[in-house]
Design an enzyme around this catalytic site. Structure first.
Site, PDB file in Angstrom:
ATOM      1  NE  ARG A  56      -2.850   0.795   3.742  1.00 20.17           N
ATOM      2  CZ  ARG A  56      -2.121   1.398   4.390  1.00 20.17           C
ATOM      3  NH1 ARG A  56      -1.871   2.053   4.544  1.00 20.17           N
ATOM      4  NH2 ARG A  56      -2.269   0.132   5.636  1.00 20.17           N
ATOM      5  CE1 TYR A 109     -14.024  16.119 -14.523  1.00 18.93           C
ATOM      6  CE2 TYR A 109     -14.379  15.674 -12.401  1.00 18.93           C
ATOM      7  CZ  TYR A 109     -14.624  15.174 -13.585  1.00 18.93           C
ATOM      8  OH  TYR A 109     -14.983  14.228 -13.497  1.00 18.93           O
ATOM      9  CG  ASP A 181      -7.937  19.627 -12.992  1.00 24.78           C
ATOM     10  OD1 ASP A 181      -7.396  18.921 -14.096  1.00 24.78           O
ATOM     11  OD2 ASP A 181      -9.363  18.650 -12.566  1.00 24.78           O
ATOM     12  CE  LYS A 206     -11.105  12.432 -18.418  1.00 25.05           C
ATOM     13  NZ  LYS A 206     -11.176  14.160 -17.182  1.00 25.05           N
TER      14      LYS A 206
HETATM   15  C1  PLP Z   1     -12.458  13.587 -16.322  1.00 26.96           C
HETATM   16  C2  PLP Z   1     -12.166  14.357 -15.225  1.00 26.96           C
HETATM   17  C3  PLP Z   1     -11.005  14.634 -13.495  1.00 26.96           C
HETATM   18  C4  PLP Z   1     -11.100  13.640 -13.198  1.00 26.96           C
HETATM   19  O1  PLP Z   1     -10.433  12.627 -13.595  1.00 26.96           O
HETATM   20  P1  PLP Z   1     -11.363  10.567 -13.052  1.00 26.96           P
HETATM   21  O2  PLP Z   1     -10.036  10.070 -13.465  1.00 26.96           O
HETATM   22  O3  PLP Z   1     -12.230  10.389 -14.229  1.00 26.96           O
HETATM   23  O4  PLP Z   1     -12.356  10.844 -11.517  1.00 26.96           O
HETATM   24  C5  PLP Z   1     -10.949  15.644 -12.891  1.00 26.96           C
HETATM   25  N1  PLP Z   1     -10.734  16.603 -13.348  1.00 26.96           N
HETATM   26  C6  PLP Z   1     -10.986  17.042 -15.503  1.00 26.96           C
HETATM   27  C7  PLP Z   1     -10.969  18.358 -15.513  1.00 26.96           C
HETATM   28  C8  PLP Z   1     -11.487  16.079 -15.882  1.00 26.96           C
HETATM   29  O5  PLP Z   1     -11.188  16.188 -16.538  1.00 26.96           O
END
Ligand code: PLP
Length: 387
Positions: A56, A109, A181, A206
């Site tokens: 972990r 988001y 972000d 992403k």
């Molecule tokens: C998709 C996304 C997230 C969250 O990511 P997950 O891996 O789906 O939890 C956070 N911020 C932005 C801008 C996103 O597009």
């Protein structure tokens, strides 16, 4: 590797791997582990300070990914989490205390807003949402109990570019932690920590993954914030599997070439869209007439494949005719993979500090690595089906 001695692409090809430690294999292998054995009592007693101590707490594969994230984001430290949302929640939770106040961009988001409004509100933490274009005027919203300023640039639904350097500078001067972000840029086109931000979060799901087959979050930070973030991370028992870390590292090796292609393809399609009579407006910061263009040029070295446009309002049946016959554009959550996506969106519903009333149907598009001409033909046919 000392990061100042090499170009960024060189760094990304070599970061987070030491073949000599792994029988010469180019990539750090997948270490599946819970128990890690210590050779003697002295080593067992010293395990508190060992990097490898229990599954972990990380494996050589997940450590390699964290090292690579530091190279990508230009950060001192990094943590890998099971999803982008968990990365966001760890950061928000780390600065939460009774009576604290957070500042969050209105373009944030959705699940980040939900964490503030559902989880944090219960514990007496108040969040003020601010106009993403606020810039230095963020100072007027700071209270004595403000602990965190959260940014997202550009917003992943409406694509306002924020004056990140100005906001981070105000936060620093007032002793407030700043976080962003950074998913849109993939870290490849923007390193917010070098622009004064303390913490940069990504949905590694992403562009780091890049192949639509992985859930991952990344937190990159300055040394000064690491222990606090890590404490939250450990208390929640978060960790990622080594198979996922391996996939993330594999994706990261090609992020440079992919992002350059996303930029070129996306811009070609954004330019084409801006000339179509069905389109009222294109939200793409690399277009010279975009309101965020100057800031984008200052803060980013390129644009990813994600942007938006507003098309003339049509009825539901016409919208379904347009979308249902797409074969190249998929409809679904997420983005950042090699393939194109397009979804209608409705950012108006969650705004509280600003309004989103573009006078038509908002659409979000992710331009993948296909030939742009094929994508343009498909959108043109889709527009024709509106008639
Ligand atoms: C998709 C996304 C997230 C969250 O990511 P997950 O891996 O789906 O939890 C956070 N911020 C932005 C801008 C996103 O597009």
């Amino acid at each position: 590797m000392k990061k100042d001695d090499f170009g960024f692409d060189t760094l990304l090809a070599h970061c987070g791997r030491l073949p000599a430690n792994h029988s010469g294999t180019v990539n750090t292998p997948v270490y599946r582990a819970s128990t890690i054995l210590f050779p003697n009592l002295a080593a067992l007693e010293a395990k508190e300070s060992a990097r490898l101590r229990y599954g972990r707490r990380g494996t050589p594969t997940t450590h390699a990914l964290e090292d690579a994230i530091c190279a990508l984001e230009g950060s001192d430290r990094a943590l890998a989490t099971p999803s982008g949302v968990s990365a966001i929640s760890v950061v928000l939770m780390s600065y939460a205390e009774p009576g604290a106040h957070f500042l969050m961009t209105d373009s944030v988001y959705g699940p980040a807003r939900k964490f503030c409004e559902s989880t944090l509100k219960k514990f007496g933490i108040e969040t003020t949402y601010y106009d993403p274009t606020i810039g230095v005027d963020i100072e007027s919203l700071i209270r004595p109990n403000t602990r965190l300023v959260w940014m997202e640039s550009p917003g992943s639904q409406t694509f306002e570019v924020q004056d990140v350097t100005a906001i981070a500078e105000v936060a620093r001067r007032r002793g407030i932690v700043s976080a962003i972000d950074n998913t849109w840029s993939g870290g490849y086109f923007c390193q917010p920590i070098s622009q004064g931000v303390d913490i940069s979060v990504q949905a590694g799901t992403k562009y780091i993954s890049g192949h639509s087959d992985l859930m991952l979050g990344t937190i990159a930070c300055r040394e000064a914030e690491y222990e606090r973030l890590r404490e939250t991370y450990l208390r929640f028992g978060l960790c990622i599997g080594s198979d996922d870390a391996f996939l993330a590292l594999r994706g990261l090796r090609t992020i440079g070439v992919r992002m350059v292609q996303h930029h070129a393809n996306g811009l070609e399609i954004a330019n084409w869209l801006s000339q179509q009579e069905e389109v009222l407006r294109v939200m793409h910061p690399a277009l010279p007439d975009d309101p965020g263009h100057d800031l984008w040029r200052r803060h980013f070295t390129g644009a990813s494949g994600l942007f938006g446009f507003v098309m003339r309002a049509v009825d539901r049946a016409a919208l379904a005719r347009m979308f249902d016959s797409f074969t190249l554009f998929g409809m679904g959550s997420s983005w950042g993979g090699f393939e194109s996506l397009m979804v209608p969106s409705n950012p108006s519903v969650y705004r509280t500090a600003t309004t989103w009333a573009p006078g038509g149907q908002t659409v979000r598009i992710h331009v993948g690595l296909e030939n742009p001409g094929d994508l343009i033909r498909e959108i043109r046919d889709g527009f024709n089906r509106l008639k």
